[in-house]
Design an enzyme around this catalytic site. Structure first.
Site, PDB file in Angstrom:
ATOM      1  N   CYS A   1       1.338   0.759   7.921  1.00 12.24           N
ATOM      2  CA  CYS A   1       0.705   1.597   6.875  1.00 12.24           C
ATOM      3  C   CYS A   1       0.707   3.057   7.338  1.00 12.24           C
ATOM      4  O   CYS A   1       1.782   3.641   7.452  1.00 12.24           O
ATOM      5  CB  CYS A   1      -0.690   1.087   6.519  1.00 12.24           C
ATOM      6  SG  CYS A   1      -1.754   0.695   7.911  1.00 12.24           S
ATOM      7  N   SER A   2      -0.473   3.621   7.611  1.00 14.64           N
ATOM      8  CA  SER A   2      -0.524   5.035   7.994  1.00 14.64           C
ATOM      9  C   SER A   2      -1.744   5.299   8.868  1.00 14.64           C
ATOM     10  O   SER A   2      -2.414   6.306   8.720  1.00 14.64           O
ATOM     11  CB  SER A   2      -0.567   5.915   6.746  1.00 14.64           C
ATOM     12  OG  SER A   2      -1.602   5.456   5.885  1.00 14.64           O
ATOM     13  N   CYS A   3      -2.061   4.361   9.773  1.00 13.44           N
ATOM     14  CA  CYS A   3      -3.220   4.502  10.666  1.00 13.44           C
ATOM     15  C   CYS A   3      -3.120   5.817  11.443  1.00 13.44           C
ATOM     16  O   CYS A   3      -2.046   6.140  11.970  1.00 13.44           O
ATOM     17  CB  CYS A   3      -3.270   3.353  11.663  1.00 13.44           C
ATOM     18  SG  CYS A   3      -3.548   1.756  10.873  1.00 13.44           S
TER      19      CYS A   3
ATOM     20  N   CYS B   1       2.719   4.274  12.666  1.00  7.91           N
ATOM     21  CA  CYS B   1       2.083   3.065  12.147  1.00  7.91           C
ATOM     22  C   CYS B   1       3.098   2.437  11.210  1.00  7.91           C
ATOM     23  O   CYS B   1       3.299   2.923  10.101  1.00  7.91           O
ATOM     24  CB  CYS B   1       0.787   3.407  11.407  1.00  7.91           C
ATOM     25  SG  CYS B   1       0.082   1.962  10.587  1.00  7.91           S
TER      26      CYS B   1
END
Lengths: 207, 248
Positions: free
Chosen positions: A115-117, A112
């Protein structure tokens, strides 16, 4: 020492952050925003109900049941709903999942970049390296080089597919079943599957 | 332009630190739990797909808080701080700042409480307050089980079909975006159209918000990075909202 070393901070900085986080939590409890057990309940949920142990069971099922695998690749949430899991597999950060299958010819890796999906219900919470801006920046342009650093050397004939989650879909990888596991039960197979294998930065190995 | 929107392909970063832990300090778990609780108690959830009875939940939290808000805060940071601070340090700063800005707590009381824990010299034994209304926790766990699906009704039809070439628009992102910077102006191919339309938590200045078709789009790495800077035999995929795409 590199100027960009995330994990060796001076103690003062850690002690301050720890005190700050605790102060914030204490005030939020006192003001009735959350209760004295809210944070513990959230953490417990990810330790006992939603974690990579779920994904490992899904992978093992897909290895032994071709009809399940076909459904998983077609409609991951529907396939997962057929398995015996706690309620909530399509809950927070698992509402819409997709699975990419590794084969002898294709190797998948998830990222991602914004972000950090991450698919919480099947893989749990993302490890630090996945949230690291360096991984996110590099794997999209030089996936083979990054995989090599992680210990996965791919033959040039193997195609690499990088899956970047910028919208609402959460991806995970169905790794290849390793050789030498022919006689293993589904339960035994699930013990071989690591979070890293389900993100595409490791292969499943026979212990 | 924000560096946080343009991480993809950034060079000169050195090796990835292969830290497999989710949390590296105990306090990080606490701020994670607070963020989850805020999302689970957000005032928009009566309109979410499970239509949570959020107004009846006995919390004093009355604001709108989602991933979108957390991300927008991180994207608005000084980019050098974004790289300097560890993941949950950013959360701690953003979330504390939110509670102060919205008046739930004052900066003074947060500082005083922090000093109290620091002065005790023994954080582990300084107790947190106990108690609170259990219905708050019930809602938090229900949110985790039932989620907040972005799926929504869309009256139109998808503009693009699998196999079509599309160009990624170069819309200014302003505060928040779900369009990775390295795709701006690039041409890709529609791999598939997701069966459902997806919205975003709130409207962004670059056009997402109300439900719209979302596509899986494939890109040839050579088109993104050039022949010299890309690796052979590789495909890059991204999930993109329709508003970010135009016909070639």
């Amino acid at each position: 020492m590199s100027s960009y070393d995330h994990f060796s901070y001076d103690t003062d900085r850690e002690v301050y952050s720890a005190a700050r986080a605790r102060a914030l939590e204490a005030l939020l409890i006192k003001k009735g925003v959350i209760t004295g057990s809210t944070v513990d309940k959230v953490l417990e949920y990810f330790k006992t109900e939603m974690g990579p142990f779920n994904g490992a069971k899904i992978v093992a099922r897909a290895w032994v049941d071709p009809a399940f695998k076909a459904k998983l690749l077609d409609d991951a949430n529907a396939a997962i709903a057929e398995m015996d899991f706690p309620a909530g597999m399509s809950g927070a950060e698992g509402e819409h999942m997709k699975v990419a299958e590794n084969t002898a010819a294709v190797h998948n890796v998830i990222v991602c970049t914004l972000c950090s999906c991450y698919p919480w219900t099947t893989l749990g919470l993302p490890p630090y390296w996945f949230k690291d801006p360096t991984f996110r920046a590099r794997v999209v342009r030089e996936p083979r080089a990054v995989l090599q650093e992680f210990g996965v050397t791919l033959d040039p004939a193997v195609q690499v597919k990088v899956w970047d989650s910028s919208a609402q879909i959460r991806w995970f990888v169905l790794p290849e079943r390793p050789a030498g596991t022919e006689g293993m039960t589904e339960a035994k197979l699930s013990t071989l599957v690591t979070p890293e294998a389900m993100m595409g930065v490791a292969k499943v190995k026979v212990a | 332009m924000k560096l946080q929107h343009n991480l993809g392909g950034l060079e000169g970063l050195g090796p990835v630190v292969f830290q497999k832990r989710v949390f590296v300090q105990a306090w990080e778990e606490r701020i994670f739990g607070i963020h989850v609780a805020m999302m689970a108690l957000s005032n928009h959830l009566d309109k979410a797909i499970p239509q949570y009875p959020i107004k009846q939940v006995p919390t004093t939290f009355k604001d709108f808080w989602t991933w979108g808000h957390l991300r927008m805060g991180a994207e608005g940071m000084n980019p050098f701080d974004y790289f300097r601070l560890r993941y949950y340090e950013k959360w701690l700063g953003g979330i504390s700042g939110f509670f102060v800005e919205k008046g739930y707590i004052t900066a003074e009381e947060l500082d005083a409480q922090t000093a109290l824990y620091l002065a005790s010299g023994n954080l582990a034994n300084a107790p947190l307050p106990a108690g609170g209304n259990a219905a708050i926790d019930t809602q938090v766990v229900r949110y985790l089980r039932e989620g907040d699906s972005p799926k929504g009704a869309y009256a139109g039809t998808a503009k693009f079909e699998p196999g079509m070439k599309v160009k990624v628009k170069n819309v200014p992102p302003i505060d928040h975006t779900r369009l990775p910077g390295h795709l701006r102006g690039k041409v890709g191919t529609i791999d598939s159209v997701y069966p459902d339309a997806y919205g975003y938590f709130f409207p962004t200045s670059d056009g997402i918000g109300s439900p719209m078709p979302v596509y899986l789009v494939s890109f040839d790495p050579q088109d993104l990075w050039g022949a010299e800077k890309s690796e052979p035999n590789s495909i890059y995929y991204d999930d993109l909202f329709e508003v970010y795409l135009e016909a070639v």
